[in-house]
Each structure stands twice: as C-alpha cells, then as structure tokens.
Write a protein that holds these residues in place. Structure first.
Motif, mmCIF file in Angstrom:
data_model
loop_
_atom_site.group_PDB
_atom_site.id
_atom_site.type_symbol
_atom_site.label_atom_id
_atom_site.label_comp_id
_atom_site.label_asym_id
_atom_site.label_seq_id
_atom_site.Cartn_x
_atom_site.Cartn_y
_atom_site.Cartn_z
ATOM 1 N N UNK A 79 4.646 0.628 1.830
ATOM 2 C CA UNK A 79 3.835 1.108 2.938
ATOM 3 C C UNK A 79 4.479 2.362 3.530
ATOM 4 N N UNK A 80 3.660 3.391 3.757
ATOM 5 C CA UNK A 80 4.138 4.636 4.356
ATOM 6 C C UNK A 80 3.429 4.836 5.701
ATOM 7 N N UNK A 81 3.953 5.697 6.540
ATOM 8 C CA UNK A 81 3.290 5.934 7.828
ATOM 9 C C UNK A 81 1.892 6.501 7.659
ATOM 10 N N UNK A 82 1.041 6.197 8.620
ATOM 11 C CA UNK A 82 -0.322 6.734 8.664
ATOM 12 C C UNK A 82 -0.410 7.613 9.911
ATOM 13 N N UNK A 83 -0.930 8.827 9.762
ATOM 14 C CA UNK A 83 -0.989 9.754 10.871
ATOM 15 C C UNK A 83 -2.315 10.496 10.850
ATOM 16 N N UNK A 84 -3.015 10.440 11.981
ATOM 17 C CA UNK A 84 -4.253 11.189 12.185
ATOM 18 C C UNK A 84 -4.156 11.904 13.516
ATOM 19 N N UNK A 85 -4.696 13.099 13.591
ATOM 20 C CA UNK A 85 -4.653 13.868 14.833
ATOM 21 C C UNK A 85 -6.019 14.502 15.080
ATOM 22 N N UNK A 141 -5.235 14.790 20.251
ATOM 23 C CA UNK A 141 -5.172 13.343 20.105
ATOM 24 C C UNK A 141 -4.279 12.966 18.931
ATOM 25 N N UNK A 142 -3.713 11.779 18.986
ATOM 26 C CA UNK A 142 -2.807 11.334 17.941
ATOM 27 C C UNK A 142 -3.015 9.845 17.709
ATOM 28 N N UNK A 143 -3.070 9.454 16.455
ATOM 29 C CA UNK A 143 -3.162 8.044 16.078
ATOM 30 C C UNK A 143 -2.216 7.850 14.899
ATOM 31 N N UNK A 144 -1.152 7.105 15.135
ATOM 32 C CA UNK A 144 -0.165 6.917 14.077
ATOM 33 C C UNK A 144 0.316 5.483 13.994
ATOM 34 N N UNK A 145 0.698 5.110 12.798
ATOM 35 C CA UNK A 145 1.218 3.761 12.562
ATOM 36 C C UNK A 145 2.312 3.893 11.517
ATOM 37 N N UNK A 146 3.508 3.385 11.851
ATOM 38 C CA UNK A 146 4.636 3.501 10.939
ATOM 39 C C UNK A 146 5.287 2.131 10.753
ATOM 40 N N UNK A 147 5.684 1.808 9.536
ATOM 41 C CA UNK A 147 6.386 0.540 9.315
ATOM 42 C C UNK A 147 7.826 0.629 9.815
ATOM 43 N N UNK A 148 8.278 -0.455 10.416
ATOM 44 C CA UNK A 148 9.667 -0.566 10.852
ATOM 45 C C UNK A 148 10.290 -1.735 10.107
ATOM 46 N N UNK A 149 11.321 -1.507 9.302
ATOM 47 C CA UNK A 149 11.916 -2.628 8.561
ATOM 48 C C UNK A 149 12.651 -3.575 9.503
ATOM 49 N N UNK A 150 12.512 -4.856 9.223
ATOM 50 C CA UNK A 150 13.252 -5.864 9.983
ATOM 51 C C UNK A 150 14.687 -5.903 9.480
ATOM 52 N N UNK A 151 15.580 -6.190 10.374
ATOM 53 C CA UNK A 151 16.975 -6.269 9.966
ATOM 54 C C UNK A 151 17.240 -7.500 9.121
ATOM 55 N N UNK A 152 16.567 -8.611 9.446
ATOM 56 C CA UNK A 152 16.724 -9.849 8.690
ATOM 57 C C UNK A 152 15.379 -10.223 8.089
ATOM 58 N N UNK A 153 15.286 -10.273 6.797
ATOM 59 C CA UNK A 153 14.044 -10.665 6.143
ATOM 60 C C UNK A 153 13.421 -9.511 5.393
ATOM 61 N N UNK A 187 10.006 -8.794 5.582
ATOM 62 C CA UNK A 187 8.757 -8.340 6.201
ATOM 63 C C UNK A 187 8.998 -7.069 7.021
ATOM 64 N N UNK A 188 7.891 -6.456 7.359
ATOM 65 C CA UNK A 188 7.941 -5.230 8.150
ATOM 66 C C UNK A 188 7.240 -5.448 9.475
ATOM 67 N N UNK A 189 7.760 -4.822 10.509
ATOM 68 C CA UNK A 189 7.045 -4.690 11.769
ATOM 69 C C UNK A 189 6.427 -3.298 11.784
ATOM 70 N N UNK A 190 5.598 -3.058 12.802
ATOM 71 C CA UNK A 190 4.923 -1.770 12.878
ATOM 72 C C UNK A 190 5.088 -1.150 14.252
ATOM 73 N N UNK A 191 5.102 0.162 14.271
ATOM 74 C CA UNK A 191 5.100 0.947 15.494
ATOM 75 C C UNK A 191 3.779 1.698 15.537
ATOM 76 N N UNK A 192 2.992 1.479 16.582
ATOM 77 C CA UNK A 192 1.691 2.143 16.745
ATOM 78 C C UNK A 192 1.770 3.119 17.908
#
Length: 167
Positions: free
Chosen positions: A45-51, A88-100, A102-107
């Motif tokens: 998964x890579x970041x998604x960015x729209x402006x 305007x900006x709409x972005x979503x980036x994956x943030x790796x978890x330190x343990x495990x 799975x990924x979290x996300x930053x919106x």
C-alpha cells in the motif's frame, strides 16, 4: 492534413474544452497523484494524495469617487477585488505498526475554501484645492495628502487529521 489527423485534433480540443468547463464552474481544478501502478508493482500500500487547486478570478474595481473640495478622486488607485480559494487536500498514508504485520492509516482532509480579497489601494491629493471662484478661479494651497488603503482578506479554513486501523 489528413482527415484522420484533423479528426484527432478536433476530438482532443473538444475533450480539453469539455474537461475545463466543469472545473472553471467549480472554481477549482482537481489534481491526483497516480500511484496505483507503484502499489501493484511493489505489492504494498502506498499513500494516496488528491488536491484541489483554486482558480483566481479578478473582479471589477470600485471606480473613483469624486469629493467636493478635492482635486483628485478619493481613491486614486482603487482596490481590486479578487476571489479564489484555499487549496484542498485529501490524503491517506499507511503507518506501519511497531508490533505486528498490520498497518494503521493517517488521514488528512482539508476541503477547498473560499477566499475573498481586496488589493491595497492608494489615496493621493495634491497640495492644491479645486478652483475657487472667489479667487478668480485660482486654486489655493494646502498640505498634500497621501494614504494607503489597507488590503482585506476574508476566508474560513477547515480540516481534519485522523489516524485509524485497517485498509
């Protein structure tokens, strides 16, 4: 020019004009960062960015106002109204978890906002008054006047920053 080349040029022009119409009516031009191919090539998964980039629209300046007793108009250089927008900006980036695994996300979301502005203006009056009939039509002397009319900016900015789990 071949008929097929002419048809291709006319089709390209029609597509360009057709795409520019809705963007000009909305006041913003959408811009996306295409990373779908990178995501498939790297199998991650890579970041998604729209402006949204705003279009600036100048308005009609308020004309000069003549005042009794002044030689020049009240505002020598009138203020120019300008309308536009905040990008305007709409972005979503994956943030790796330190343990495990799975990924979290930053919106990040910030809608395009309306901006209304007035450019600075200038008010100048020379050291002479208007012609005076009591002095045989000659102007009298006075102190010169000069002033800067302050610019005005009005807008409302809004946005959200959130984190969360999942895809």
């Amino acid at each position: 020019m071949k008929p097929t080349t002419l048809a291709a040029v006319v089709t390209g022009l029609a597509a360009t004009v057709g795409a520019a119409g809705p963007a000009a009516a909305a006041g913003t031009v959408p811009v996306s960062l295409p990373l779908g191919g990178v995501s498939r090539a790297l199998d991650m998964e890579v970041p998604r960015l729209r402006a949204e980039v705003p279009l600036v629209k100048p308005g009609v300046p308020d004309g000069p106002r003549y005042v009794t007793g002044r030689l020049f108009p009240e505002r020598t250089l009138p203020q120019l109204p300008v309308r536009g927008g905040l990008p305007g900006l709409d972005g979503r980036a994956p943030l790796p978890r330190l343990l495990g695994d799975d990924f979290d996300h930053l919106d990040v979301r910030s809608p395009a906002g309306d901006v209304r502005a007035l450019t600075p203006g200038l008010a100048v009056d020379p050291p002479l008054t208007a012609p005076d009939p009591g002095r045989s039509g000659l102007p009298a002397t006075k102190l010169p006047e000069a002033g800067l009319v302050a610019p005005v900016l009005r807008t409302v900015a809004d946005g959200t920053l959130a984190t969360g789990p999942g895809r």
